[in-house]
Design an enzyme around this catalytic site. Structure first.
Site, PDB file in Angstrom:
ATOM      1  N   ASN A  70      -8.949  -0.599   3.030  1.00 53.28           N
ATOM      2  CA  ASN A  70      -9.241   0.015   1.741  1.00 53.28           C
ATOM      3  C   ASN A  70      -9.814  -1.091   0.851  1.00 53.28           C
ATOM      4  O   ASN A  70      -9.082  -1.972   0.424  1.00 53.28           O
ATOM      5  CB  ASN A  70      -7.924   0.558   1.165  1.00 53.28           C
ATOM      6  CG  ASN A  70      -8.146   1.438  -0.041  1.00 53.28           C
ATOM      7  OD1 ASN A  70      -9.242   1.494  -0.589  1.00 53.28           O
ATOM      8  ND2 ASN A  70      -7.097   2.114  -0.455  1.00 53.28           N
TER       9      ASN A  70
ATOM     10  N   ARG B 282     -10.828   4.151   4.418  1.00 52.21           N
ATOM     11  CA  ARG B 282     -10.937   5.093   3.308  1.00 52.21           C
ATOM     12  C   ARG B 282     -12.392   5.121   2.837  1.00 52.21           C
ATOM     13  O   ARG B 282     -13.028   4.082   2.694  1.00 52.21           O
ATOM     14  CB  ARG B 282     -10.044   4.640   2.156  1.00 52.21           C
ATOM     15  CG  ARG B 282     -10.204   5.549   0.985  1.00 52.21           C
ATOM     16  CD  ARG B 282      -9.405   5.120  -0.216  1.00 52.21           C
ATOM     17  NE  ARG B 282      -9.793   5.966  -1.319  1.00 52.21           N
ATOM     18  CZ  ARG B 282      -9.817   5.574  -2.582  1.00 52.21           C
ATOM     19  NH1 ARG B 282      -9.446   4.374  -2.907  1.00 52.21           N
ATOM     20  NH2 ARG B 282     -10.198   6.411  -3.516  1.00 52.21           N
TER      21      ARG B 282
ATOM     22  N   HIS C 270     -10.234  10.915  -4.960  1.00 58.34           N
ATOM     23  CA  HIS C 270      -8.775  10.693  -4.882  1.00 58.34           C
ATOM     24  C   HIS C 270      -8.099  11.670  -3.927  1.00 58.34           C
ATOM     25  O   HIS C 270      -6.886  11.892  -4.002  1.00 58.34           O
ATOM     26  CB  HIS C 270      -8.096  10.846  -6.270  1.00 58.34           C
ATOM     27  CG  HIS C 270      -8.421   9.740  -7.223  1.00 58.34           C
ATOM     28  ND1 HIS C 270      -8.539   9.943  -8.571  1.00 58.34           N
ATOM     29  CD2 HIS C 270      -8.629   8.421  -7.023  1.00 58.34           C
ATOM     30  CE1 HIS C 270      -8.833   8.798  -9.176  1.00 58.34           C
ATOM     31  NE2 HIS C 270      -8.890   7.859  -8.248  1.00 58.34           N
TER      32      HIS C 270
ATOM     33  N   HIS D 133      -3.593  12.226 -10.932  1.00 58.91           N
ATOM     34  CA  HIS D 133      -3.685  10.868 -10.360  1.00 58.91           C
ATOM     35  C   HIS D 133      -4.268   9.969 -11.458  1.00 58.91           C
ATOM     36  O   HIS D 133      -5.480   9.970 -11.694  1.00 58.91           O
ATOM     37  CB  HIS D 133      -4.571  10.863  -9.112  1.00 58.91           C
ATOM     38  CG  HIS D 133      -4.719   9.481  -8.543  1.00 58.91           C
ATOM     39  ND1 HIS D 133      -4.150   9.089  -7.357  1.00 58.91           N
ATOM     40  CD2 HIS D 133      -5.347   8.385  -9.027  1.00 58.91           C
ATOM     41  CE1 HIS D 133      -4.412   7.815  -7.135  1.00 58.91           C
ATOM     42  NE2 HIS D 133      -5.155   7.373  -8.137  1.00 58.91           N
TER      43      HIS D 133
ATOM     44  N   GLY E 238      -9.012   4.476 -12.079  1.00 55.52           N
ATOM     45  CA  GLY E 238      -9.790   5.718 -12.036  1.00 55.52           C
ATOM     46  C   GLY E 238      -8.784   6.855 -12.178  1.00 55.52           C
ATOM     47  O   GLY E 238      -7.691   6.763 -11.631  1.00 55.52           O
TER      48      GLY E 238
ATOM     49  N   ARG F  88     -14.748   4.535 -17.188  1.00 55.86           N
ATOM     50  CA  ARG F  88     -15.728   5.617 -16.970  1.00 55.86           C
ATOM     51  C   ARG F  88     -15.661   6.657 -18.084  1.00 55.86           C
ATOM     52  O   ARG F  88     -14.579   6.944 -18.601  1.00 55.86           O
ATOM     53  CB  ARG F  88     -15.449   6.315 -15.635  1.00 55.86           C
ATOM     54  CG  ARG F  88     -15.479   5.357 -14.456  1.00 55.86           C
ATOM     55  CD  ARG F  88     -15.121   6.085 -13.174  1.00 55.86           C
ATOM     56  NE  ARG F  88     -14.880   5.135 -12.102  1.00 55.86           N
ATOM     57  CZ  ARG F  88     -14.003   5.319 -11.128  1.00 55.86           C
ATOM     58  NH1 ARG F  88     -13.288   6.437 -11.078  1.00 55.86           N
ATOM     59  NH2 ARG F  88     -13.830   4.413 -10.189  1.00 55.86           N
TER      60      ARG F  88
ATOM     61  N   GLU G 222      -1.310   6.752   0.338  1.00 54.12           N
ATOM     62  CA  GLU G 222      -2.640   6.943   0.924  1.00 54.12           C
ATOM     63  C   GLU G 222      -2.754   6.325   2.316  1.00 54.12           C
ATOM     64  O   GLU G 222      -3.341   6.921   3.220  1.00 54.12           O
ATOM     65  CB  GLU G 222      -3.693   6.356  -0.020  1.00 54.12           C
ATOM     66  CG  GLU G 222      -3.845   7.184  -1.280  1.00 54.12           C
ATOM     67  CD  GLU G 222      -4.480   6.432  -2.422  1.00 54.12           C
ATOM     68  OE1 GLU G 222      -3.930   5.385  -2.831  1.00 54.12           O
ATOM     69  OE2 GLU G 222      -5.506   6.888  -2.933  1.00 54.12           O
TER      70      GLU G 222
HETATM   71  P1  ADP Z   1      -6.627   2.045  -8.882  1.00 53.32           P
HETATM   72  O1  ADP Z   1      -7.117   3.229  -9.646  1.00 53.32           O
HETATM   73  O2  ADP Z   1      -7.510   0.855  -9.005  1.00 53.32           O
HETATM   74  O3  ADP Z   1      -6.155   2.358  -7.490  1.00 53.32           O
HETATM   75  P2  ADP Z   1      -3.842   1.971  -9.736  1.00 53.32           P
HETATM   76  O4  ADP Z   1      -3.540   3.382  -9.377  1.00 53.32           O
HETATM   77  O5  ADP Z   1      -3.025   0.904  -9.127  1.00 53.32           O
HETATM   78  O6  ADP Z   1      -5.346   1.543  -9.622  1.00 53.32           O
HETATM   79  O7  ADP Z   1      -3.674   1.865 -11.330  1.00 53.32           O
HETATM   80  C1  ADP Z   1      -3.944   0.690 -12.003  1.00 53.32           C
HETATM   81  C2  ADP Z   1      -3.766   0.950 -13.499  1.00 53.32           C
HETATM   82  O8  ADP Z   1      -2.409   1.381 -13.737  1.00 53.32           O
HETATM   83  C3  ADP Z   1      -3.942  -0.273 -14.363  1.00 53.32           C
HETATM   84  O9  ADP Z   1      -5.292  -0.439 -14.716  1.00 53.32           O
HETATM   85  C4  ADP Z   1      -3.086   0.073 -15.572  1.00 53.32           C
HETATM   86  O10 ADP Z   1      -3.860   0.810 -16.503  1.00 53.32           O
HETATM   87  C5  ADP Z   1      -2.003   0.981 -15.035  1.00 53.32           C
HETATM   88  N1  ADP Z   1      -0.686   0.320 -14.897  1.00 53.32           N
HETATM   89  C6  ADP Z   1      -0.227  -0.422 -13.872  1.00 53.32           C
HETATM   90  N2  ADP Z   1       1.026  -0.860 -14.113  1.00 53.32           N
HETATM   91  C7  ADP Z   1       1.375  -0.382 -15.331  1.00 53.32           C
HETATM   92  C8  ADP Z   1       2.541  -0.484 -16.159  1.00 53.32           C
HETATM   93  N3  ADP Z   1       3.604  -1.164 -15.783  1.00 53.32           N
HETATM   94  N4  ADP Z   1       2.515   0.162 -17.346  1.00 53.32           N
HETATM   95  C9  ADP Z   1       1.441   0.853 -17.749  1.00 53.32           C
HETATM   96  N5  ADP Z   1       0.313   0.990 -17.021  1.00 53.32           N
HETATM   97  C10 ADP Z   1       0.275   0.381 -15.832  1.00 53.32           C
END
Ligand code: ADP
Length: 398
Positions: free
Chosen positions: A10, A91, A179, A202, A206, A235, A384
């Site tokens: 991934n 993925r 997603h 989700h 993103g 975005r 995933e």
């Molecule tokens: P991606 O979409 O890249 O797969 P993730 O699902 O891991 O990413 O989400 C990452 C986002 O989650 C970060 O950019 C942040 O906005 C949010 N995030 C991660 N940890 C926390 C936290 N402890 N509190 C609030 N928001 C968080």
């Protein structure tokens, strides 16, 4: 029963993430996972950890290119130190209009998916590169593509069709969603009690949201590309097309070619907009919450726009589903940001969504709705990689 080490790949723009699972019959066990971060720098990070978090590899090599990064992964997995994968699952965000099913990867299939790079412009070039490298560096090992769009293939035409002239529809321009592997993994985790009327949000860097009826996708917020739908980290989400034309005309005043103007517009819509664009500060919810705590009005507006959009989508999905049994939050924000969940649900009691503040004060899997809430609200982390392993095992058996 033979046990199969399956490698899951991934990749993002600056990292390659991987995990190896052992699949034996219905059993799945993560053996180890790792990542190469900092691609394009002299000080990358390459680590492998076992399933309980013990460090097996921890290096800081130079990783000037993606080729160098993937060579580290392939080198480690071919070294004999780790179980060599017997199959590889990749993925893929979108395979374009002709590739709808998860399947074995051939060079021809990669070429066909690459023709539709415009459908996931930030993801496809990286994914196809890694697929070609995996075929080359793991000779004889079957590779399989797992599409995010696969889960959304059940959406009816009225949902997928775009209101554009037919000539563009004929080129495959329609809503595909993204997603999907995360959504599939939520439905999988809810089995055998998958609610008939389910909404899954989700919310990661993103963000998207899906309406799921009896386990099958009915509607989703993302469109042709992951730039559509909800506002997310960088975005725009859905936006009046006139706004894009306005920005394009501004960019065209100084651009040297049409393709340069298009690339710049894409950067604005996909990398500079959303939470980052509105706040002028960050795409990361953690930074925005910190800024809000110090009274930053733009951060407050960015987060309010984010939660407001999600609440609107939930409302329209309840109408579309004809009611709601369960709402699930997943993704980095969905799992961790207690305030976002509370703010999204704050005005939704008329839809039967009532959070319990105490229960919501949690990070990770939990039921967070009040005892008397007609709709159950849950937090479920996505799985995933596990979903990809399941697809690979099923496809290998065919
Ligand atoms: P991606 O979409 O890249 O797969 P993730 O699902 O891991 O990413 O989400 C990452 C986002 O989650 C970060 O950019 C942040 O906005 C949010 N995030 C991660 N940890 C926390 C936290 N402890 N509190 C609030 N928001 C968080």
């Amino acid at each position: 029963m033979a046990s199969l080490p399956v490698l899951v790949l991934n990749s993002g723009s600056s990292s390659i993430k991987f995990a190896v699972y052992e699949a034996s019959g219905e059993e799945r066990r993560k053996l180890f996972e790792g990542a190469v971060d900092g691609i394009g720098t002299d000080l990358g990070q390459f680590h492998i950890k076992d399933a309980v978090g013990n460090t097996l590899v921890d290096q800081t090599p130079a990783v000037p290119t993606r080729a160098a990064a993937f060579a580290l992964v392939a080198g480690a997995l071919n070294s004999g130190e780790f179980p060599r994968p017997v199959a590889i699952g990749h993925r893929m965000v979108s395979g374009g209009p002709t590739i709808q099913d998860n399947q074995r990867i051939t060079p021809e299939l990669i070429d066909e998916m690459e023709r539709y790079t415009a459908f996931a412009p930030l993801h496809t070039p990286i994914a196809v590169y890694i697929m070609r490298e995996a075929l080359r560096l793991f000779p004889g090992v079957p590779n399989f593509v797992c599409l995010d769009t696969y889960f959304h293939r059940t959406m009816p035409e009225v949902v997928t069709h775009m209101p554009i002239p037919e000539e563009y529809s004929a080129m495959g321009v329609r809503r595909y969603g993204a997603h999907g592997i995360s959504y599939e993994s939520i439905v999988y985790q809810l089995q055998p009690h998958v609610p008939g009327k389910l909404i899954v949000a989700h919310l990661g860097n993103g963000a998207s949201i899906s309406a799921i009826r009896n386990g099958a996708c009915l509607d989703t917020s993302m469109g042709l590309t992951p730039t559509g739908g909800l506002i997310s980290g960088t975005r725009t989400g859905d936006i009046d097309p006139g706004v894009l034309l306005f920005i394009l005309r501004k960019i065209a005043e100084t651009a040297e070619s049409a393709s340069e103007a298009a690339d710049k517009l894409e950067t604005v819509a996909s990398k500079k907009a959303g939470l980052l664009g509105v706040s002028g500060l960050s795409n990361d919810m953690r930074d925005l919450r910190e800024a809000i705590a110090t009274g930053n009005a733009r951060a407050r507006l960015a987060v309010d726009k984010f939660t407001w959009t999600i609440a609107r989508w939930i409302g329209s999905f309840v109408a579309e589903l004809g009611g709601l049994d369960m709402l699930v939050f997943t993704g980095g924000i969905g799992e961790n940001d207690i305030d976002s969940r509370a703010e999204i649900c704050a005005g939704l009691d008329a839809l039967g969504i009532v959070l319990d503040a105490q229960r919501n004060n949690v990070r990770g899997a939990a039921v967070i709705s009040a005892e008397h809430s007609p709709v159950t609200v849950r937090v479920i982390p996505p799985a995933e990689d596990l979903m990809i392993v399941n697809h690979v095992v099923r496809l290998m058996a065919q």
